[in-house]
Design a protein around this motif. Structure first.
Motif, PDB file in Angstrom:
ATOM      1  N   GLU A 191      46.989  41.134  40.251  1.00  0.00           N
ATOM      2  CA  GLU A 191      46.706  42.097  41.312  1.00  0.00           C
ATOM      3  C   GLU A 191      45.226  42.454  41.338  1.00  0.00           C
ATOM      4  OE1 GLU A 191      49.260  45.568  41.286  1.00  0.00           O
ATOM      5  OE2 GLU A 191      50.897  44.374  40.469  1.00  0.00           O
ATOM      6  N   ASP A 192      44.651  42.687  40.153  1.00  0.00           N
ATOM      7  CA  ASP A 192      43.227  43.021  40.091  1.00  0.00           C
ATOM      8  C   ASP A 192      42.360  41.833  40.474  1.00  0.00           C
ATOM      9  OD1 ASP A 192      43.549  45.678  39.440  1.00  0.00           O
ATOM     10  OD2 ASP A 192      43.462  45.339  37.286  1.00  0.00           O
ATOM     11  N   LYS A 193      42.835  40.635  40.184  1.00  0.00           N
ATOM     12  CA  LYS A 193      42.085  39.435  40.569  1.00  0.00           C
ATOM     13  C   LYS A 193      41.966  39.335  42.087  1.00  0.00           C
ATOM     14  CE  LYS A 193      42.122  34.382  40.264  1.00  0.00           C
ATOM     15  NZ  LYS A 193      42.721  33.193  39.623  1.00  0.00           N
ATOM     16  N   VAL A 194      43.093  39.441  42.783  1.00  0.00           N
ATOM     17  CA  VAL A 194      43.035  39.327  44.246  1.00  0.00           C
ATOM     18  C   VAL A 194      42.451  40.586  44.875  1.00  0.00           C
ATOM     19  CG1 VAL A 194      44.939  37.682  44.339  1.00  0.00           C
ATOM     20  CG2 VAL A 194      45.425  40.115  44.572  1.00  0.00           C
ATOM     21  N   GLY A 195      42.449  41.709  44.126  1.00  0.00           N
ATOM     22  CA  GLY A 195      41.822  42.937  44.612  1.00  0.00           C
ATOM     23  C   GLY A 195      40.327  42.969  44.356  1.00  0.00           C
ATOM     24  N   ARG A 196      39.786  41.901  43.747  1.00  0.00           N
ATOM     25  CA  ARG A 196      38.348  41.718  43.505  1.00  0.00           C
ATOM     26  C   ARG A 196      37.753  42.798  42.609  1.00  0.00           C
ATOM     27  NH1 ARG A 196      37.275  40.942  49.847  1.00  0.00           N
ATOM     28  NH2 ARG A 196      38.749  42.658  49.737  1.00  0.00           N
ATOM     29  N   ARG A 197      38.549  43.219  41.633  1.00  0.00           N
ATOM     30  CA  ARG A 197      38.040  44.203  40.683  1.00  0.00           C
ATOM     31  C   ARG A 197      38.277  43.759  39.239  1.00  0.00           C
ATOM     32  NH1 ARG A 197      42.189  46.538  43.659  1.00  0.00           N
ATOM     33  NH2 ARG A 197      44.195  46.260  42.610  1.00  0.00           N
ATOM     34  N   ALA A 198      38.670  42.499  39.031  1.00  0.00           N
ATOM     35  CA  ALA A 198      38.977  42.006  37.695  1.00  0.00           C
ATOM     36  C   ALA A 198      37.712  41.809  36.869  1.00  0.00           C
ATOM     37  CB  ALA A 198      39.742  40.688  37.783  1.00  0.00           C
ATOM     38  N   ILE A 199      37.877  41.885  35.560  1.00  0.00           N
ATOM     39  CA  ILE A 199      36.812  41.523  34.627  1.00  0.00           C
ATOM     40  C   ILE A 199      37.055  40.072  34.231  1.00  0.00           C
ATOM     41  CG2 ILE A 199      35.877  41.930  32.317  1.00  0.00           C
ATOM     42  CD1 ILE A 199      36.587  44.910  32.758  1.00  0.00           C
ATOM     43  N   ARG A 200      36.012  39.247  34.348  1.00  0.00           N
ATOM     44  CA  ARG A 200      36.141  37.835  34.045  1.00  0.00           C
ATOM     45  C   ARG A 200      35.456  37.504  32.716  1.00  0.00           C
ATOM     46  NH1 ARG A 200      35.415  34.249  39.413  1.00  0.00           N
ATOM     47  NH2 ARG A 200      33.204  34.686  39.185  1.00  0.00           N
ATOM     48  N   VAL A 201      35.762  36.327  32.212  1.00  0.00           N
ATOM     49  CA  VAL A 201      35.234  35.922  30.907  1.00  0.00           C
ATOM     50  C   VAL A 201      33.711  36.024  30.874  1.00  0.00           C
ATOM     51  CG1 VAL A 201      34.983  33.968  29.321  1.00  0.00           C
ATOM     52  CG2 VAL A 201      37.204  34.432  30.385  1.00  0.00           C
ATOM     53  N   ALA A 202      33.049  35.563  31.912  1.00  0.00           N
ATOM     54  CA  ALA A 202      31.586  35.575  31.948  1.00  0.00           C
ATOM     55  C   ALA A 202      31.007  36.983  31.865  1.00  0.00           C
ATOM     56  CB  ALA A 202      31.090  34.879  33.221  1.00  0.00           C
ATOM     57  N   ASP A 203      31.769  37.976  32.309  1.00  0.00           N
ATOM     58  CA  ASP A 203      31.277  39.355  32.274  1.00  0.00           C
ATOM     59  C   ASP A 203      31.071  39.860  30.852  1.00  0.00           C
ATOM     60  OD1 ASP A 203      31.362  39.508  35.078  1.00  0.00           O
ATOM     61  OD2 ASP A 203      33.462  40.138  35.050  1.00  0.00           O
ATOM     62  N   LEU A 204      31.731  39.237  29.887  1.00  0.00           N
ATOM     63  CA  LEU A 204      31.597  39.666  28.499  1.00  0.00           C
ATOM     64  C   LEU A 204      30.178  39.476  27.976  1.00  0.00           C
ATOM     65  CD1 LEU A 204      34.915  38.235  26.970  1.00  0.00           C
ATOM     66  CD2 LEU A 204      34.448  40.594  27.663  1.00  0.00           C
ATOM     67  N   ALA A 205      29.395  38.638  28.652  1.00  0.00           N
ATOM     68  CA  ALA A 205      28.011  38.378  28.222  1.00  0.00           C
ATOM     69  C   ALA A 205      27.010  39.291  28.914  1.00  0.00           C
ATOM     70  CB  ALA A 205      27.658  36.915  28.496  1.00  0.00           C
ATOM     71  N   ASP A 206      27.477  40.200  29.756  1.00  0.00           N
ATOM     72  CA  ASP A 206      26.581  41.032  30.567  1.00  0.00           C
ATOM     73  C   ASP A 206      27.049  42.485  30.505  1.00  0.00           C
ATOM     74  OD1 ASP A 206      25.086  42.311  32.535  1.00  0.00           O
ATOM     75  OD2 ASP A 206      25.326  40.704  34.011  1.00  0.00           O
ATOM     76  N   ARG A 207      26.416  43.275  29.638  1.00  0.00           N
ATOM     77  CA  ARG A 207      26.858  44.652  29.433  1.00  0.00           C
ATOM     78  C   ARG A 207      26.783  45.476  30.716  1.00  0.00           C
ATOM     79  NH1 ARG A 207      27.273  48.689  25.272  1.00  0.00           N
ATOM     80  NH2 ARG A 207      26.945  50.753  26.187  1.00  0.00           N
TER      81      ARG A 207
END
Length: 428
Positions: free
Chosen positions: A137-153
């Motif tokens: 749901e969060d993915k299609v709602g465009r608010r998900a945290i993705r793997v790449a985000d873990l490298a960007d505080r």
């Protein structure tokens, strides 16, 4: 030589793990392209049992394994599974496992929401409570945290704020406490160094692999009849489980899926709620469950059992563009004097050759059966069609006729080598 996409052609639990493991010998790379750790694959290799729910089955074979962008990933579970499989002698390193950097994460708040909704629901879906649906749901709602985000505080902080703006009202409505944004950020920053070494642009890697002429095995989870669009909605999973998702869930492009192998159990089972026209509530159903060891790999829940439903599988063949099927657990039918196969349904005085979309029609379906002679001999462990009873072969041939697809593989036990190759998917 073709790539191969393996999908469950019923409601899941068809024995995909064994077949993917068996086919891994012929592949160079194995890719998971949808679902999460709600799916379970049990592999039996040289007497050792491996239970996987997120890792692609190829890791056991030492084949390069990819978790694609179509998968929602619980990073804590991933690390736990890596540790567990490592304890069985399979070291999971970034040289063996690649995690798509654009895959979305499952967080503890997703699990909380999943479990609270299921507990409060009058008509339960029967989820595993692991947060899969809320994460999608969060993915299609465009608010998900993705793997790449873990490298960007900075990106992580902003995304957590956006995510909680949505989840806080939901949690309060269900009586759940607010999430501490700082604590969540700290948790993600702690696991980031353990997850990020596996992260790469999976689509780019797969493009290079395919261009080099290597063979890719795409591994689906659950089954086609649990597809969020084409399954028995709303009693479905939260992702597309059909073969077409192999392209979108890995970034390989629609021509890359290759030969589509549908895994089909020689009878029918289902876990959780939802319609099941051929379900048996008698001693026959109990016998199928006991002989087939029908308990979920992830949940341990007993599976509902029934006769083979050719109408449903025929529909699955069409939806997935199935090239051939792997028929599993044939040995469970040993000793039945007669067998039944559903060839269609009656509903409201009408005969249907397909499974309807309407809930009312689904609930009132009456299966139309064809009876076939069973066999008293054993098929367990057979590795050649010459070792099969004549009536077992007749049963297999009749299934081919009814579903409109050939049997490429026959599985006669959980052991990897107890498999009869009738057509090699990598050669077609």
């Amino acid at each position: 030589m073709a790539n191969v996409t393996v999908i469950g052609a019923q409601w899941g639990d068809e024995g995909k793990g064994k077949l993917v493991d068996w086919l891994s010998n012929r592949a160079d790379v194995v890719v998971r392209f949808q679902g999460g750790h709600n799916a379970g694959h049990t592999l039996v290799v040289e007497g050792k049992t491996y239970k996987l729910s997120l890792l692609p089955s190829g890791v056991v074979q030492g084949k390069l394994s990819v978790i694609g962008n179509g998968v929602v990933v619980d990073p804590w579970h991933l690390l736990s599974e890596i540790e567990k499989i490592g304890g069985q002698g399979v070291a999971i390193t970034p040289d063996l496992l690649v995690l798509a950097d654009n895959a979305c994460l499952i967080l503890p708040l997703h699990r909380d929401l999943d479990q609270a909704r299921e507990a409060a629901a009058a008509n339960k879906i029967g989820t595993t409570g692991r947060g899969i649906g809320p994460a999608y749901e969060d993915k299609v709602g465009r608010r998900a945290i993705r793997v790449a985000d873990l490298a960007d505080r900075s990106a992580l902080e902003a995304k957590i704020d956006r995510l909680l703006a949505h989840h806080t009202p939901l949690r309060r409505g269900l009586g759940l406490p607010d999430v501490d944004a700082g604590a969540l950020l700290a948790e993600l920053e702690t696991l980031a160094p353990q997850i990020l070494p596996f992260a790469r642009p999976a689509w780019l890697l797969l493009d290079e692999i395919v261009k080099s002429g290597k063979r890719v095995l795409f591994e689906g989870a659950q089954g086609a009849l649990l597809d969020v669009d084409h399954g028995t909605y709303p009693y479905v999973t939260s992702s597309n489980t059909v073969a077409g998702q192999a392209a979108a869930g890995s970034g390989i492009g629609p021509r890359g899926a290759g030969y589509v192998l549908g895994i089909v159990k020689a009878y029918t089972t289902r876990v959780g709620e939802g319609p099941f026209p051929t379900e048996l509530f008698d001693a026959v159903g109990q016998r199928l469950g006991e002989r087939g060891h029908e308990f979920g790999t992830v949940t341990g829940r007993a599976r509902r059992c029934g006769w083979f439903d050719a109408a449903l599988v025929r529909q699955s063949v069409a939806l997935n563009g199935i090239s051939g099927i792997a028929l599993t657990k044939l040995d469970v039918l040993d000793g039945f004097e007669t067998l039944k196969v559903c060839v269609g349904y009656k509903v409201g005085g009408e005969t249907l050759s397909y499974f309807p979309a309407g809930l009312k029609a689904q609930a009132s379906l009456e299966p139309v059966y064809e009876e076939l002679d069973g066999w008293s001999e054993t098929t367990a462990g057979a590795r050649d069609t010459r070792d099969l009873p004549a009536n077992a072969i007749k049963y297999v041939r009749r299934i081919e006729e009814l579903i409109g697809a050939p049997v490429a593989l026959l599985s006669t036990s959980p052991e990897r080598d107890d498999t009869i190759l009738m057509r090699d998917p990598f050669q077609d």
